[in-house]
Design a protein around this motif. Structure first.
Motif, PDB file in Angstrom:
ATOM      1  N   PRO A  35      -4.533   4.178  22.089  1.00 37.71           N
ATOM      2  CA  PRO A  35      -3.734   3.075  21.558  1.00 37.71           C
ATOM      3  C   PRO A  35      -3.053   2.269  22.659  1.00 37.71           C
ATOM      4  N   SER A  36      -3.063   0.969  22.514  1.00 39.25           N
ATOM      5  CA  SER A  36      -2.434   0.063  23.475  1.00 39.25           C
ATOM      6  C   SER A  36      -0.997  -0.193  23.063  1.00 39.25           C
ATOM      7  N   PRO A  37      -0.078  -0.385  24.036  1.00 38.72           N
ATOM      8  CA  PRO A  37       1.298  -0.733  23.671  1.00 38.72           C
ATOM      9  C   PRO A  37       1.373  -2.096  22.979  1.00 38.72           C
ATOM     10  N   LEU A  38       0.295  -2.886  23.102  1.00 41.10           N
ATOM     11  CA  LEU A  38       0.261  -4.190  22.448  1.00 41.10           C
ATOM     12  C   LEU A  38      -0.434  -4.123  21.095  1.00 41.10           C
ATOM     13  N   MET A  39      -0.801  -2.903  20.678  1.00 42.95           N
ATOM     14  CA  MET A  39      -1.426  -2.716  19.380  1.00 42.95           C
ATOM     15  C   MET A  39      -0.525  -3.341  18.312  1.00 42.95           C
ATOM     16  N   PRO A  40      -1.090  -4.080  17.381  1.00 44.45           N
ATOM     17  CA  PRO A  40      -0.246  -4.757  16.391  1.00 44.45           C
ATOM     18  C   PRO A  40       0.218  -3.841  15.268  1.00 44.45           C
ATOM     19  N   THR A  41       1.296  -4.245  14.633  1.00 46.21           N
ATOM     20  CA  THR A  41       1.730  -3.555  13.423  1.00 46.21           C
ATOM     21  C   THR A  41       0.668  -3.787  12.353  1.00 46.21           C
ATOM     22  N   VAL A  42       0.588  -2.857  11.401  1.00 42.88           N
ATOM     23  CA  VAL A  42      -0.446  -2.960  10.370  1.00 42.88           C
ATOM     24  C   VAL A  42       0.070  -3.585   9.072  1.00 42.88           C
ATOM     25  N   GLY A  43       1.385  -3.651   8.927  1.00 42.92           N
ATOM     26  CA  GLY A  43       1.950  -4.257   7.721  1.00 42.92           C
ATOM     27  C   GLY A  43       1.915  -3.344   6.520  1.00 42.92           C
ATOM     28  N   GLY A  44       1.941  -2.035   6.744  1.00 43.56           N
ATOM     29  CA  GLY A  44       1.865  -1.092   5.634  1.00 43.56           C
ATOM     30  C   GLY A  44       3.199  -0.524   5.192  1.00 43.56           C
ATOM     31  N   ALA A  45       4.245  -0.690   5.984  1.00 43.55           N
ATOM     32  CA  ALA A  45       5.547  -0.092   5.666  1.00 43.55           C
ATOM     33  C   ALA A  45       6.410  -1.071   4.870  1.00 43.55           C
ATOM     34  N   THR A  46       7.116  -0.527   3.885  1.00 42.01           N
ATOM     35  CA  THR A  46       7.993  -1.339   3.040  1.00 42.01           C
ATOM     36  C   THR A  46       9.398  -0.755   3.037  1.00 42.01           C
ATOM     37  N   PHE A  47      10.359  -1.564   2.615  1.00 41.96           N
ATOM     38  CA  PHE A  47      11.743  -1.096   2.530  1.00 41.96           C
ATOM     39  C   PHE A  47      12.507  -1.959   1.536  1.00 41.96           C
ATOM     40  N   GLY A  48      13.710  -1.549   1.211  1.00 41.18           N
ATOM     41  CA  GLY A  48      14.563  -2.294   0.284  1.00 41.18           C
ATOM     42  C   GLY A  48      14.269  -1.965  -1.166  1.00 41.18           C
ATOM     43  N   LYS A  49      14.508  -0.694  -1.552  1.00 40.12           N
ATOM     44  CA  LYS A  49      14.266  -0.297  -2.941  1.00 40.12           C
ATOM     45  C   LYS A  49      15.142  -1.098  -3.889  1.00 40.12           C
ATOM     46  N   CYS A  50      14.545  -1.495  -5.007  1.00 37.44           N
ATOM     47  CA  CYS A  50      15.326  -2.155  -6.048  1.00 37.44           C
ATOM     48  C   CYS A  50      14.737  -1.804  -7.414  1.00 37.44           C
ATOM     49  N   ASN A  51      15.422  -2.074  -8.432  1.00 36.74           N
ATOM     50  CA  ASN A  51      15.123  -1.842  -9.852  1.00 36.74           C
ATOM     51  C   ASN A  51      14.818  -0.376 -10.182  1.00 36.74           C
ATOM     52  N   ALA A  52      14.633  -0.117 -11.464  1.00 37.47           N
ATOM     53  CA  ALA A  52      14.449   1.254 -11.951  1.00 37.47           C
ATOM     54  C   ALA A  52      13.143   1.880 -11.460  1.00 37.47           C
ATOM     55  N   GLN A  53      12.174   1.058 -11.102  1.00 35.50           N
ATOM     56  CA  GLN A  53      10.887   1.566 -10.619  1.00 35.50           C
ATOM     57  C   GLN A  53      10.863   1.773  -9.102  1.00 35.50           C
ATOM     58  N   ASP A  54      11.986   1.583  -8.442  1.00 40.77           N
ATOM     59  CA  ASP A  54      12.075   1.700  -6.977  1.00 40.77           C
ATOM     60  C   ASP A  54      11.071   0.785  -6.276  1.00 40.77           C
ATOM     61  N   GLN A  55      10.847  -0.381  -6.864  1.00 47.49           N
ATOM     62  CA  GLN A  55       9.948  -1.360  -6.248  1.00 47.49           C
ATOM     63  C   GLN A  55      10.542  -1.793  -4.913  1.00 47.49           C
ATOM     64  N   ARG A  56       9.685  -2.012  -3.908  1.00 47.79           N
ATOM     65  CA  ARG A  56      10.143  -2.430  -2.594  1.00 47.79           C
ATOM     66  C   ARG A  56      10.199  -3.947  -2.511  1.00 47.79           C
ATOM     67  N   LEU A  57      11.276  -4.463  -1.952  1.00 41.94           N
ATOM     68  CA  LEU A  57      11.507  -5.892  -1.864  1.00 41.94           C
ATOM     69  C   LEU A  57      10.943  -6.506  -0.583  1.00 41.94           C
ATOM     70  N   PHE A  58      10.911  -5.717   0.505  1.00 39.07           N
ATOM     71  CA  PHE A  58      10.508  -6.231   1.818  1.00 39.07           C
ATOM     72  C   PHE A  58       9.389  -5.379   2.418  1.00 39.07           C
ATOM     73  N   SER A  59       8.676  -5.964   3.383  1.00 41.20           N
ATOM     74  CA  SER A  59       7.660  -5.210   4.117  1.00 41.20           C
ATOM     75  C   SER A  59       7.597  -5.711   5.555  1.00 41.20           C
ATOM     76  N   VAL A  60       7.038  -4.872   6.421  1.00 40.50           N
ATOM     77  CA  VAL A  60       6.829  -5.247   7.818  1.00 40.50           C
ATOM     78  C   VAL A  60       5.596  -6.151   7.856  1.00 40.50           C
ATOM     79  N   ASN A  61       5.664  -7.213   8.621  1.00 37.44           N
ATOM     80  CA  ASN A  61       4.517  -8.118   8.771  1.00 37.44           C
ATOM     81  C   ASN A  61       3.481  -7.509   9.698  1.00 37.44           C
ATOM     82  N   ALA A  62       2.232  -7.657   9.327  1.00 40.79           N
ATOM     83  CA  ALA A  62       1.129  -7.201  10.178  1.00 40.79           C
ATOM     84  C   ALA A  62       0.963  -8.164  11.354  1.00 40.79           C
TER      85      ALA A  62
END
Length: 96
Positions: free
Chosen positions: A3-30
């Motif tokens: 892996p390279s230190p310049l390897m890009p993010t994949v955009g798979g991680a989310t955060f910011g739980k909201c509502n009764a279903q724990d839906q995520r509001l935000f995500s990391v950009n790939a």
């Protein structure tokens, strides 16, 4: 594949739980360099450390706000680190 230190993010991680279903509001950009993502996570962790310390020693109303700010910032930092980890796993499997 190494892996390279310049390897890009994949955009798979989310955060910011909201509502009764724990839906995520935000995500990391790939596509952001992992190095930059980790630098940003480190800056967030510095803010979290400062806020959590200040919240621990403050008995006033601001302590609650500092603790909540620490909580939300830690979700962001964790998502960045999780996304870089996902990228490393994909690179190790030869997916990138």
């Amino acid at each position: 594949m190494s892996p390279s230190p310049l390897m890009p993010t994949v955009g798979g991680a989310t955060f910011g739980k909201c509502n009764a279903q724990d839906q995520r509001l935000f995500s990391v950009n790939a596509g952001v360099s992992s190095l930059e993502a980790l630098e940003h996570a480190s800056l967030l962790m510095n803010c979290i450390n400062t806020l959590s310390f200040m919240g621990a020693v403050d008995d006033g109303n601001q302590a609650t706000a500092m603790r909540w700010a620490s909580h939300y910032l830690s979700e962001m930092a964790k998502a960045l680190i999780d996304d870089v980890t996902l990228g490393l796993q994909h690179a190790g499997e030869g997916d990138l």
